[in-house]
Design a protein around this motif. Structure first.
Motif, PDB file in Angstrom:
ATOM      1  N   LEU A 188      52.946  49.415  53.392  1.00 32.62           N
ATOM      2  CA  LEU A 188      52.200  48.862  52.261  1.00 32.62           C
ATOM      3  C   LEU A 188      52.383  49.725  51.021  1.00 32.62           C
ATOM      4  N   LYS A 189      52.201  51.023  51.190  1.00 26.93           N
ATOM      5  CA  LYS A 189      52.298  51.952  50.056  1.00 26.93           C
ATOM      6  C   LYS A 189      53.704  51.961  49.465  1.00 26.93           C
ATOM      7  N   LYS A 190      54.695  51.983  50.351  1.00 26.48           N
ATOM      8  CA  LYS A 190      56.094  52.036  49.907  1.00 26.48           C
ATOM      9  C   LYS A 190      56.418  50.874  48.958  1.00 26.48           C
ATOM     10  N   HIS A 191      56.016  49.662  49.374  1.00 27.04           N
ATOM     11  CA  HIS A 191      56.356  48.478  48.572  1.00 27.04           C
ATOM     12  C   HIS A 191      55.491  48.350  47.322  1.00 27.04           C
ATOM     13  N   GLU A 192      54.242  48.791  47.407  1.00 26.03           N
ATOM     14  CA  GLU A 192      53.387  48.753  46.208  1.00 26.03           C
ATOM     15  C   GLU A 192      53.911  49.734  45.150  1.00 26.03           C
ATOM     16  N   ASP A 193      54.327  50.895  45.597  1.00 26.45           N
ATOM     17  CA  ASP A 193      54.880  51.891  44.668  1.00 26.45           C
ATOM     18  C   ASP A 193      56.192  51.414  44.047  1.00 26.45           C
ATOM     19  N   ALA A 194      56.988  50.717  44.858  1.00 22.07           N
ATOM     20  CA  ALA A 194      58.313  50.281  44.390  1.00 22.07           C
ATOM     21  C   ALA A 194      58.257  48.940  43.653  1.00 22.07           C
ATOM     22  N   GLY A 195      57.078  48.270  43.698  1.00 19.36           N
ATOM     23  CA  GLY A 195      56.974  46.948  43.060  1.00 19.36           C
ATOM     24  C   GLY A 195      57.733  45.873  43.818  1.00 19.36           C
ATOM     25  N   GLU A 233      58.861  42.545  54.635  1.00 16.38           N
ATOM     26  CA  GLU A 233      58.280  43.717  55.299  1.00 16.38           C
ATOM     27  C   GLU A 233      56.850  43.962  54.798  1.00 16.38           C
ATOM     28  N   TYR A 234      56.662  43.829  53.496  1.00 20.12           N
ATOM     29  CA  TYR A 234      55.315  44.004  52.916  1.00 20.12           C
ATOM     30  C   TYR A 234      54.384  42.910  53.429  1.00 20.12           C
ATOM     31  N   GLN A 235      54.842  41.661  53.380  1.00 23.08           N
ATOM     32  CA  GLN A 235      54.001  40.535  53.807  1.00 23.08           C
ATOM     33  C   GLN A 235      53.626  40.651  55.284  1.00 23.08           C
ATOM     34  N   ASP A 236      54.541  41.135  56.108  1.00 24.23           N
ATOM     35  CA  ASP A 236      54.233  41.338  57.532  1.00 24.23           C
ATOM     36  C   ASP A 236      53.151  42.405  57.713  1.00 24.23           C
ATOM     37  N   ALA A 237      53.223  43.445  56.884  1.00 25.55           N
ATOM     38  CA  ALA A 237      52.205  44.509  56.944  1.00 25.55           C
ATOM     39  C   ALA A 237      50.846  43.986  56.481  1.00 25.55           C
TER      40      ALA A 237
END
Length: 306
Positions: free
Chosen positions: A170-177, A183-187
């Protein structure tokens, strides 16, 4: 019990700046002229259509309460405006308040009605109620934030209970936009399974609502953001805490023990609204009407008919 009458319809609504004729789709369970005060169910999201609230039709069979469900503009079977993605001057709370007023007038129930709002729907009807419309007689706020700052605080605490790899994703994709990635949606789905609906098999109607949201996320993405806890839209600053005392009708406040709408998120309603009763469902998260369906209908039905 005799078969409940079900009818569908739509009502035109003028929306400044829409650039095309718009309509609100609705469905009625029971008879609005039965003499029993009707309940209007208002869905959440914003932009998650009515399907997941269809269980509320139990109230028509168990308590004889006529029920109206509708899709807010931008969702379900009402007019969609994907060309307005990102337009925060168009997608406003006022648009949806006007739509609700328009529907009540069209159905001829504006002199005597009750409202149940789930999540964002509760935020909307709480605002409606602060204006003290004379026909509103009962209010049910289900799993609804009183303040989005409190909501973000609570959901971010809940995130810390998720498996570490899910938190990291979650954090990785939020930080990267890159929140649109699979992967984000699955999390995000893992979060949902803990705090949105804890049933092992999700009800078909909930799955249908979320599939329709995915098909057109215009309203949700614009007003809210990419997920329940990563709020980037104008709802980030929404609060009703200072105005909640203006709600002058008997109110039922509901949430679940495992709800993303934690006690801290709904408590200001309890503190500020003069005539209010609070019930927390011990085995539920955000969908008590499905997770503890029988008890939910008993609690809500008794409140609406008392």
């Amino acid at each position: 019990m005799s078969e409940i009458k079900v009818i569908e319809g739509e009502v035109s609504i003028e929306i400044p700046g829409a650039g095309k004729p718009c309509k609100t789709w609705y469905k009625i369970f029971g008879d609005l002229k039965s003499g029993v005060r009707p309940l209007v169910g208002v869905h959440g999201g914003p932009g998650v259509p009515h399907n997941y609230l269809l269980a509320l039709s139990d109230l028509a069979t168990s308590h004889g309460i006529p029920l109206v469900l509708y899709d807010q503009v931008g969702a379900g079977q009402s007019t969609h405006l994907p060309e307005k993605m990102g337009d925060i001057t168009f997608w406003t709370e006022e648009l949806f308040l006007n739509e609700l007023d328009n529907l009540l007038q069209h159905l001829g129930i504006q002199e005597d009605y009750a409202l149940l709002g789930h999540s964002w729907g509760g935020m909307l009807i709480a605002r409606h109620a602060t204006r003290q419309p004379k026909g509103l007689k009962r209010l049910v706020l289900q799993s609804s934030p009183s303040d989005m700052g409190l909501w973000v605080e609570a959901t971010n605490k809940l995130r810390l209970n998720l498996p570490q790899d899910v938190q990291d994703t979650l954090k990785k994709h939020e930080d990267a936009g890159t929140t649109e990635s699979k992967e984000y949606q699955d999390a995000v789905t893992v979060f949902y399974q803990h705090y949105v609906c804890r049933l092992n098999v999700w009800p078909e109607n909930l799955v249908a609502s979320l599939a329709l949201l995915e098909k057109d996320p215009t309203v949700y993405f614009t007003m809210n953001g990419p997920s329940e806890f990563h709020i980037t839209g104008p709802l980030k600053h929404w609060t009703i805490v200072k105005d909640a005392h203006k709600i002058n009708v008997p109110t039922l406040l509901l949430n679940g023990r495992y709800d993303e709408a934690q006690d801290s998120v709904v408590e200001p309603y309890f503190r500020e609204i003069p005539k209010i009763k609070w019930v927390t469902f011990a085995e539920s998260s955000h969908m008590a009407h499905e997770e503890e369906r029988e008890r939910f209908m008993q609690v809500v039905g008794s409140f609406l008919t008392s």
